[in-house]
Design a protein around this motif. Structure first.
Motif, mmCIF file in Angstrom:
data_model
loop_
_atom_site.group_PDB
_atom_site.id
_atom_site.type_symbol
_atom_site.label_atom_id
_atom_site.label_comp_id
_atom_site.label_asym_id
_atom_site.label_seq_id
_atom_site.Cartn_x
_atom_site.Cartn_y
_atom_site.Cartn_z
ATOM 1 N N PRO A 212 0.845 -1.205 0.000
ATOM 2 C CA PRO A 212 0.000 0.000 0.000
ATOM 3 C C PRO A 212 0.872 1.243 0.000
ATOM 4 N N LEU A 213 0.489 2.235 -0.790
ATOM 5 C CA LEU A 213 1.269 3.462 -0.920
ATOM 6 C C LEU A 213 0.389 4.685 -0.670
ATOM 7 N N ALA A 214 1.023 5.743 -0.233
ATOM 8 C CA ALA A 214 0.323 7.008 -0.043
ATOM 9 C C ALA A 214 0.385 7.810 -1.333
ATOM 10 N N LYS A 215 -0.147 7.236 -2.401
ATOM 11 C CA LYS A 215 -0.190 7.890 -3.705
ATOM 12 C C LYS A 215 -1.218 7.175 -4.565
ATOM 13 N N GLY A 216 -1.379 7.618 -5.789
ATOM 14 C CA GLY A 216 -2.471 7.136 -6.615
ATOM 15 C C GLY A 216 -2.206 5.872 -7.391
ATOM 16 N N ASN A 217 -1.170 5.103 -7.028
ATOM 17 C CA ASN A 217 -0.889 3.869 -7.750
ATOM 18 C C ASN A 217 -0.160 2.880 -6.857
ATOM 19 N N VAL A 218 -0.315 1.595 -7.186
ATOM 20 C CA VAL A 218 0.432 0.533 -6.512
ATOM 21 C C VAL A 218 0.961 -0.425 -7.574
ATOM 22 N N PHE A 219 1.943 -1.250 -7.190
ATOM 23 C CA PHE A 219 2.677 -2.047 -8.159
ATOM 24 C C PHE A 219 2.750 -3.509 -7.733
ATOM 25 N N PHE A 220 2.530 -4.417 -8.676
ATOM 26 C CA PHE A 220 2.645 -5.847 -8.456
ATOM 27 C C PHE A 220 3.795 -6.370 -9.321
ATOM 28 N N SER A 221 4.793 -6.969 -8.692
ATOM 29 C CA SER A 221 5.915 -7.524 -9.439
ATOM 30 C C SER A 221 5.468 -8.724 -10.271
ATOM 31 N N MET A 222 6.024 -8.842 -11.487
ATOM 32 C CA MET A 222 5.687 -9.941 -12.397
ATOM 33 C C MET A 222 6.968 -10.623 -12.878
#
Length: 330
Positions: A212-222
């Motif tokens: 979870p981030l304090a911004k408008g996007n999150v990232f899932f490693s692939m």
């Protein structure tokens, strides 16, 4: 040793003050690898918030002995250890996340790609990771037991990275807004992503979760690693849209994987339950939806449903292909 993330099986400290965390596991099922890696990383992230006093207090509680017990235990074995240098060393180890993480178990089998994806989530810590397979043998009379330890990943170097995307930099770990950075908007994003990720259930049990981030996007490693491929869920105020995209890096490997996926575009588009766009310039595969009303739409219940649907579909569709492509000798 008790922590906010649960009890750690074994904790060592070197004479130089480096903290060693050991998690022991019986390797019985395919989920064991994923769970133990996430577990030991949770312990490391928890200890990174500790001070030396926190460690001393918990060790004293567990041993039932008062005083500077971590130092006393080490000094008993290494009499030349200086207390001030030892305390400074432990304090630095805790503050920087400079730990040795050891996973010990019977019958461990390495899965380097999965390991890399989990390590990509923790690039702000300086830890090193060792996996030790402990083979156990008994004599026929069963009066003697022999344990043979052997390390895995010898000479294997794993690089941890920070993602760079069109929507800004992805922090290396959980990033709750600090008091100096806090704002109503950042607080809303943090609370939304925290609740969303805590409740997200994916079909693929090996897919690492986002932070979870304090911004408008999150990232899932692939696969093959987060430095080459990742999924992004995002809010984009400028066009009042939310969406998800698979991004491949601008490296030779990333460009090759993107082209291989695009060669399979017809099958991919039939498999996904929603339309997608191929962004050749940025090596992205993207889907998005316009959201009207107040921004950010974090209280709109349909947003979480949409994110859950798209990220699960992207993982189911692209993860097997990327694993197959990245492991192919060609």
């Amino acid at each position: 040793m008790g922590t906010g993330a649960g009890p750690i099986d074994i904790v060592y400290v070197t004479p130089q003050g480096k903290v060693v965390i050991v998690e022991t596991k019986l390797w019985r099922n395919p989920e064991a690898r994923r769970k133990v890696i996430g577990q030991i990383l949770d312990y490391a992230k928890e200890l990174q918030t500790w001070s030396y006093s926190d460690l001393q207090r918990e060790v004293s509680r567990r041993t039932g002995t008062k005083g500077n017990i971590p130092y006393e235990l080490v000094k008993n074995l290494y009499p030349d250890t200086e207390e001030s240098e030892f305390v400074d060393g432990v304090s630095n180890s805790l503050a920087q996340g400079d730990f040795m993480l050891v996973i010990a178990g019977d019958g461990i089998r390495s899965d380097t790609q999965a390991m890399v994806q989990y390590l990509d989530r923790t690039a702000n810590m300086k830890f090193t990771l060792a996996m030790i397979e402990t083979a156990v043998y008994q004599t026929k009379e069963e009066d003697l037991t022999f344990i043979q330890p052997r390390t895995l990943f010898q000479t294997k170097e794993i690089q941890r990275t920070v993602y760079i995307t069109d929507f800004g930099d992805a922090p290396q770990a959980d990033q709750e807004p600090s008091k100096s950075q806090s704002s109503p908007l950042l607080d809303q994003y943090w609370m939304f992503w925290k609740d969303f990720i805590d409740n997200l259930r994916l079909d693929d049990p090996d897919q690492p979760m986002a932070n979870p981030l304090a911004k408008g996007n999150v990232f899932f490693s692939m696969p093959p690693s987060g430095k080459t491929a990742w999924l992004t869920l995002y809010f984009f105020k400028a066009s009042s849209e939310i969406g998800c995209f698979l991004r491949l890096s601008s490296s030779e490997e990333g460009e090759s994987l993107y082209q291989a996926l695009k060669d399979d575009a017809e099958a991919i588009e039939q498999e996904l339950p929603f339309p997608i766009e191929w962004d050749d310039k940025n090596a992205r595969v993207i889907t998005h939806r316009r959201i009207d009303g107040n921004w950010p739409p974090v209280k709109n219940t349909s947003v979480k449903s949409y994110f859950s649907e798209v990220v699960n579909a992207f993982v189911n569709t692209f993860r097997p292909r990327l694993e197959r492509l990245s492991s192919s000798p060609d």
